[in-house]
Design an enzyme around this catalytic site. Sequence first.
Site, short mmCIF file in Angstrom:
data_model
loop_
_atom_site.label_atom_id
_atom_site.label_comp_id
_atom_site.label_asym_id
_atom_site.label_seq_id
_atom_site.Cartn_x
_atom_site.Cartn_y
_atom_site.Cartn_z
N GLU A 335 32.07 -6.15 19.15
CA GLU A 335 32.33 -5.27 20.29
C GLU A 335 33.70 -5.52 20.89
OE1 GLU A 335 28.41 -3.59 22.47
OE2 GLU A 335 29.33 -5.25 23.49
N HIS A 356 20.49 -16.85 -2.05
CA HIS A 356 19.63 -16.19 -3.05
C HIS A 356 19.56 -14.69 -2.80
CE1 HIS A 356 18.21 -20.12 -4.58
NE2 HIS A 356 18.58 -20.48 -3.36
N LYS A 470 25.18 7.25 23.00
CA LYS A 470 24.39 7.54 24.21
C LYS A 470 24.50 9.02 24.56
CE LYS A 470 25.05 2.98 26.27
NZ LYS A 470 25.72 2.22 27.31
O1 PA5 Z 1 28.66 -6.45 26.09
C1 PA5 Z 1 28.32 -5.44 26.68
O2 PA5 Z 1 28.90 -5.04 27.68
C2 PA5 Z 1 27.12 -4.63 26.22
O3 PA5 Z 1 26.60 -5.14 25.03
C3 PA5 Z 1 26.03 -4.64 27.26
O4 PA5 Z 1 25.65 -5.96 27.52
C4 PA5 Z 1 24.82 -3.83 26.84
O5 PA5 Z 1 25.21 -2.53 26.54
C5 PA5 Z 1 23.78 -3.81 27.95
O6 PA5 Z 1 24.32 -3.29 29.11
P1 PA5 Z 1 23.65 -3.48 30.51
O7 PA5 Z 1 23.60 -4.92 30.83
O8 PA5 Z 1 24.49 -2.71 31.45
O9 PA5 Z 1 22.24 -2.91 30.42
#
Ligand code: PA5
Length: 493
Positions: A335, A356, A470
């Site tokens: 990310e 494996h 989303k």
């Molecule tokens: O690293 C990030 O920002 C994302 O992976 C969020 O943690 C994830 O989308 C969950 O978001 P939230 O904590 O707002 O529900």
Amino acid sequence: MEYLKLNNDVEMPIEGLGTFLMTPAEAEAAATAALAAGYEHIDTANAYMNERAVGRAIAKSGIALSAEMKARAQAANALLESGEGAGNDFLGWVHLPSSISDAEIAAIEATAARLRSKADLVICIGIGGSYLGAKAVLEAMSDPFKLLHREQQEPTVVFAGQNISEDYIHALMEASKEHSIAAIVISKSGTTTEPAIAFRLIKAEIEARYGKQEAAQRIVAVTDKARGALKTLATNEGYETFVIPDDVGGRFSVLTPVGLLPLAVAGVDIAALVRGARQMEQATGTDIPFDENPSAIYAATRNALYAEGRKIEILGSYEPRLQYVNEWWKQLYGESEGKQGKGIFPASVTLTADLHSMGQYIQQGERTLFETIISVAEPVAKVVIEADKENLDGLNFLAGKRISEVNRMAELGVQLAHVDGDVPNLRIEIPQIDAESVGALLYFFERACGISGYLLGVNPFDQPGVEAYKKNMFALLDKPGYEEESKAIKARL
Ligand code: PA5
């Protein structure tokens, strides 16, 4: 004193983390020891060992870091302190370990103690950064066969809201009927669909069983200090709430109540976790020269490899308890770096199991890979292989050895084979899987991720690409406000 080493010319004393790559002399010594221990059955390694070329084989994976790359890594690390880099409103994690007070840890432990006293099953609801850190540390610290013991010392912590599987939530709700339950609901934005759906169901179950007043004692929210539906709901329902700091993004939040509260409920020593992270914060600060800063070295090395066309990094470990550390790491790096058409693709393996399955590809597939192994110096337990009178399985050559010795030689043999197969290998050694070492490891990766993202030239602290799915999902589900998108997407079906 533990050591962390990289390539053949960098050697530094550091607490908490151990070796990257062995020097040729060390590799030679390890190979000699392996031969003396009778490991001629590891074919590829043996070939090297016989040729006494093991040092060269490992040296082949050495990545020459230019002075320019080292300077850039130092500059990138400095940006994390000065706040002059991209995404500088999300740098709160940099000093989290040193800034968490004893009072904050005590408050988390007090709430954890309340939940532990009320429930033998605590459901932790969250996704992404609001899930993976706790899951990673919990798996690392837990007895993998805990649930097989008839007596449970600690409440069981399970996770929900990290998927939208009807079967998963149904199975959880059914199993929860046999337990007294409590919940921790975690969402920084407070609006994420997956955990919101799970929480709606689990909240209703807790209220139906215990009434609204008691439910407020059994549900704790971890969310933004002011914004989001979860914050509003928690205030209305009177839930105790922990705040996720504004300047800490989800994937960097394991050392906030996001990770610490579920871990404290599960009985993990969170003070030790933070202590390990604090040591690593000191060891990776801007006052540390490049050659002594493990995060800077790791970040620079992976960027040097990327520049040479190594577009996939495989993180692996020979300890299955670290499998979810891999998952946490994949989110952290995927990310943070995968944007603007750039980024190393983070993949993972658990060894020796995946030798494996993925072993063939790693050995001989496309040469766009490099590998980073988290190596554990000492297991917690001791199991010795006994001699067998009949020796029908032919394993008596291992008699008297610990399983960990075999595991270590497998690791060495694989490293040699992969280096031989042109897969550069990095090795990170932690002394043991304990809270302190894991805390150090997590911060090591976080700090390296910040440096690495800046070296790559991206903002490591945003995730604009996550919104695309989303928008489509809401449009397909006819969420109010998505009317135009609904029409457009349905026309494509
Ligand atoms: O690293 C990030 O920002 C994302 O992976 C969020 O943690 C994830 O989308 C969950 O978001 P939230 O904590 O707002 O529900």
